[in-house]
Design an enzyme around this catalytic site. Structure first.
Site, PDB file in Angstrom:
ATOM      1  N   ASN A  87      48.597  23.155  46.014  1.00 46.98           N
ATOM      2  CA  ASN A  87      48.277  24.128  44.965  1.00 46.98           C
ATOM      3  C   ASN A  87      48.433  23.432  43.610  1.00 46.98           C
ATOM      4  O   ASN A  87      49.542  23.295  43.100  1.00 46.98           O
ATOM      5  CB  ASN A  87      49.228  25.326  45.103  1.00 46.98           C
ATOM      6  CG  ASN A  87      48.970  26.408  44.072  1.00 46.98           C
ATOM      7  OD1 ASN A  87      48.165  26.224  43.153  1.00 46.98           O
ATOM      8  ND2 ASN A  87      49.648  27.520  44.211  1.00 46.98           N
ATOM      9  N   ARG A 123      44.402  25.480  47.319  1.00 47.96           N
ATOM     10  CA  ARG A 123      44.117  26.666  46.521  1.00 47.96           C
ATOM     11  C   ARG A 123      43.093  26.262  45.462  1.00 47.96           C
ATOM     12  O   ARG A 123      43.297  25.294  44.732  1.00 47.96           O
ATOM     13  CB  ARG A 123      45.394  27.150  45.842  1.00 47.96           C
ATOM     14  CG  ARG A 123      45.102  28.317  44.941  1.00 47.96           C
ATOM     15  CD  ARG A 123      46.321  28.705  44.166  1.00 47.96           C
ATOM     16  NE  ARG A 123      46.009  29.846  43.331  1.00 47.96           N
ATOM     17  CZ  ARG A 123      46.678  30.138  42.233  1.00 47.96           C
ATOM     18  NH1 ARG A 123      47.690  29.395  41.844  1.00 47.96           N
ATOM     19  NH2 ARG A 123      46.340  31.184  41.528  1.00 47.96           N
ATOM     20  N   HIS A 178      44.117  36.054  42.049  1.00 47.98           N
ATOM     21  CA  HIS A 178      45.273  36.378  42.907  1.00 47.98           C
ATOM     22  C   HIS A 178      44.827  36.987  44.235  1.00 47.98           C
ATOM     23  O   HIS A 178      45.590  37.718  44.881  1.00 47.98           O
ATOM     24  CB  HIS A 178      46.215  37.407  42.237  1.00 47.98           C
ATOM     25  CG  HIS A 178      47.031  36.874  41.110  1.00 47.98           C
ATOM     26  ND1 HIS A 178      47.396  37.657  40.033  1.00 47.98           N
ATOM     27  CD2 HIS A 178      47.574  35.658  40.877  1.00 47.98           C
ATOM     28  CE1 HIS A 178      48.122  36.945  39.192  1.00 47.98           C
ATOM     29  NE2 HIS A 178      48.232  35.713  39.673  1.00 47.98           N
ATOM     30  N   ARG A 190      50.310  35.939  28.461  1.00 49.23           N
ATOM     31  CA  ARG A 190      48.934  36.444  28.244  1.00 49.23           C
ATOM     32  C   ARG A 190      48.979  37.920  27.855  1.00 49.23           C
ATOM     33  O   ARG A 190      49.760  38.692  28.410  1.00 49.23           O
ATOM     34  CB  ARG A 190      48.105  36.279  29.521  1.00 49.23           C
ATOM     35  CG  ARG A 190      47.627  34.867  29.729  1.00 49.23           C
ATOM     36  CD  ARG A 190      46.959  34.706  31.087  1.00 49.23           C
ATOM     37  NE  ARG A 190      47.819  34.014  32.018  1.00 49.23           N
ATOM     38  CZ  ARG A 190      47.613  33.926  33.328  1.00 49.23           C
ATOM     39  NH1 ARG A 190      46.573  34.507  33.881  1.00 49.23           N
ATOM     40  NH2 ARG A 190      48.442  33.262  34.093  1.00 49.23           N
ATOM     41  N   GLU A 224      51.549  33.451  49.480  1.00 45.31           N
ATOM     42  CA  GLU A 224      50.208  32.899  49.245  1.00 45.31           C
ATOM     43  C   GLU A 224      49.993  31.600  50.010  1.00 45.31           C
ATOM     44  O   GLU A 224      48.935  31.369  50.584  1.00 45.31           O
ATOM     45  CB  GLU A 224      50.032  32.615  47.744  1.00 45.31           C
ATOM     46  CG  GLU A 224      49.795  33.857  46.931  1.00 45.31           C
ATOM     47  CD  GLU A 224      49.862  33.591  45.434  1.00 45.31           C
ATOM     48  OE1 GLU A 224      50.968  33.366  44.920  1.00 45.31           O
ATOM     49  OE2 GLU A 224      48.801  33.616  44.797  1.00 45.31           O
TER      50      GLU A 224
END
Ligand code: ADP
Length: 403
Positions: free
Chosen positions: A9, A85, A174, A235, A379
C-alpha cells in the site's frame, strides 16, 4: 506449498507492507515512512526501527522493506500472489484486476484524476514486478466498489461536457474498507451480503461514508477527489465552491486554496493545533474552545451525512463505524448519534464505552430503530483475499457480486 500473500500500500510519503496467509491471517507487516526525507525509516511490526537510505524513494523503501521481511523469516523466496492498493481506477475498473501491460496502461491513464496517488502506486507495482517477475500481481482499486452508484448519484450538476470530455464525476474512495465492513456486518447479522443494506462511516485521517444497498454501493461522500464530503484530519470536506472566488479576491490563488483545503483544514484548520482526534479530544476535555468547535463540527457534519445516506436506502440493517476514529472514539460516536434521534438511532452508553466488544460490535440501545455496530476495518486482508482469488483463479467465496 508457499501460501503467503504480500500486500503493498504505497501512500504519498509511506509504504505499508503486510504478509497474509490464505486464510487471511496477518503474519507480519512493516511500514516505511518519511519517504523522500532525510530520516526515512522502516518500522517493522514488533521489531526495531531501521534507518532507510536518506531520501529513499518509494521503490527503494519497498525493496528494503521486502528484504527486511525476507531476512527476518517473515516472507519466503517469493509470495504466492501480491496485492497492490491502487487509489484511482476511474470508470475502467469495477473490480480488482490481474496486472498486465494493458491494466498498467489503464492505471496510468487514470493518473490525471489522482496525480498524487496513482504514480506512487505504479512505482510500487514496478518494483515488485522487478523483484518477483513470475508472481501474479493484482491491483485492488479504492474506487471500484463505487462503480455501482446510480447515475443520479455520480453526476455533478455542472456542464455535461466536463464529464464527457474529462470524466468529471463522483468516483468515491475507501471502497475496499466500505465493502469489507458491509460484508462483515452482514455476517454478524446472519444475512447474506447480497441482501444487506448498511451505512458505513470510515473515519480515519481521511473520512468517508457510503450507503450500501443489497451489497452494492449506491451513494458515497467522496467525489472526483478524496476532498469532498466529511470533515477529515486536514481536509475540509464540503465547502461552498464560491470560496475559491472569494479567496482569489483576497489574493489567494486557486493552487493555494487547493493546498489549504487539503492540508490545513478539517480538524487541523478548526483546532489550529492538531489533525489527530486523540489529541484533539484531550485538549477539548481540558477546555480548549477551538478543539471543542472542531469536535462539534466533525460530529454534526457526520450526522448530517448519515441522514443524507438514508435517502438511497429503503431499509437499513446497520449503521457501522470503522477506521481509527470510528473504532476507538466513543465520544465521536455518542455525539454523532445524539443528532440522529428523529430517525430513531439510539446508542447504549455502556456498549459504546467498550466499543461493542461485549456484544459482537453492537453499541445500539434496545430501543434503537436500527442496529449500530463498531467493526474494525481490514483493508489489507481484503486486498490479500482479492489478490489470491484472482491469482489462483479461485472464486472469492466471500466477495459480493460487484460487477
Ligand atoms: P488512516 O486513515 O491514516 O489509516 P487511521 O484509520 O489509523 O488513519 O485513523 C487515524 C485517526 O484515528 C487519528 O485521528 C487518531 O487520532 C484516531 N484515533 C486512534 N485511536 C483513537 C482513540 N483511542 N480515540 C480517538 N481517536 C483515535
Amino acid at each position: 506449498m508457499n501460501d503467503q500473500i504480500l500486500v503493498v500500500n504505497c501512500g504519498s510519503s509511506s509504504v505499508k507492507m503486510a504478509v497474509f496467509n490464505r486464510s487471511g491471517e496477518s503474519l507480519a507487516s512493516a511500514l516505511a515512512e518519511k519517504i523522500g526525507q532525510s530520516d526515512a525509516r522502516l518500522v517493522p511490526e514488533g521489531g526495531d526501527t531501521v534507518a532507510l537510505p536518506p531520501n529513499a524513494d518509494h521503490r527503494q523503501s519497498l525493496i528494503a522493506g521486502i528484504q527486511w521481511l525476507q531476512d527476518n523469516g517473515h516472507l519466503g523466496k517469493a509470495p504466492l500472489a501480491i496485492g497492490h492498493r491502487v487509489v484511482h481506477g476511474g470508470e475502467a475498473f469495477h473490480q480488482a484486476a490481474l496486472l498486465n501491460n494493458k491494466v498498467i496502461r489503464a492505471i496510468e491513464d487514470c493518473a490525471s484524476l489522482a496525480p498524487l496517488h496513482n504514480p506512487v502506486n505504479l512505482a510500487g507495482i514496478e518494483a515488485t514486478m522487478e523483484l518477483f517477475p513470475r508472481v501474479p500481481q493484482v491491483a485492488v482499486f479504492d474506487t471500484a466498489f463505487h462503480q455501482t452508484l446510480p447515475r443520479h448519484a455520480w453526476l455533478y450538476p455542472v456542464p455535461k461536457r466536463f464529464y464527457n470530455d474529462w470524466g468529471v464525476r463522483r468516483y468515491g474512495f475507501h471502497g475496499t474498507s466500505h465493502q469489507y465492513v458491509a460484508e462483515e456486518a452482514a455476517r454478524r447479522l446472519d444475512k447474506p451480503a447480497e441482501t444487506a443494506s448498511v451505512i458505513s462511516a470510515h473515519l480515519g485521517n481521511g473520512c468517508s461514508i457510503t450507503a450500501i444497498r443489497d451489497g452494492r454501493s449506491v451513494d458515497t461522500s467522496m467525489g472526483l477527489t478524496p476532498l469532498e464530503g466529511l470533515v477529515m484530519g486536514t481536509r475540509s470536506g464540503d465547502v461552498d465552491p464560491g470560496l475559491f472566488d472569494f479567496l482569489a479576491s483576497k489574493g489567494i490563488s486557486p493552487e493555494d486554496t487547493h493546498g489549504i483545503l487539503n492540508r490545513e483544514s478539517g480538524l487541523l484548520g478548526l483546532s489550529g493545533t492538531t489533525s489527530d482526534m486523540r489529541n484533539l479530544l484531550k485538549a477539548a476535555r481540558n477546555g480548549d474552545r477551538d478543539c471543542q468547535d472542531a469536535f462539534e463540527v466533525f460530529c454534526f457534519r457526520l450526522a448530517r451525512y448519515i441522514g443524507a445516506m438514508m435517502v438511497s436506502l429503503d431499509n437499513l440493517d446497520a449503521l457501522v463505524f470503522t477506521g481509527g476514529i470510528g473504532e476507538n472514539s466513543s465520544e465521536v460516536r455518542a455525539r454523532t448519534v445524539a443528532h440522529l434521534a428523529l430517525p430513531g438511532f439510539r446508542i447504549d452508553p455502556d456498549s459504546n464505552n467498550d466499543h461493542g466488544q461485549a456484544r459482537n460490535g453492537a453499541i445500539s440501545a434496545s430501543d434503537s430503530r436500527f442496529p449500530i455496530l463498531v467493526i474494525p476495518t481490514r483493508e489489507e486482508a481484503m486486498i490479500a483475499r482479492q489478490a489470491v482469488a484472482l491469482a489462483t483463479g479461485e472464486a472469492d467465496p466471500n466477495q459480493s457480486q460487484n460487477h
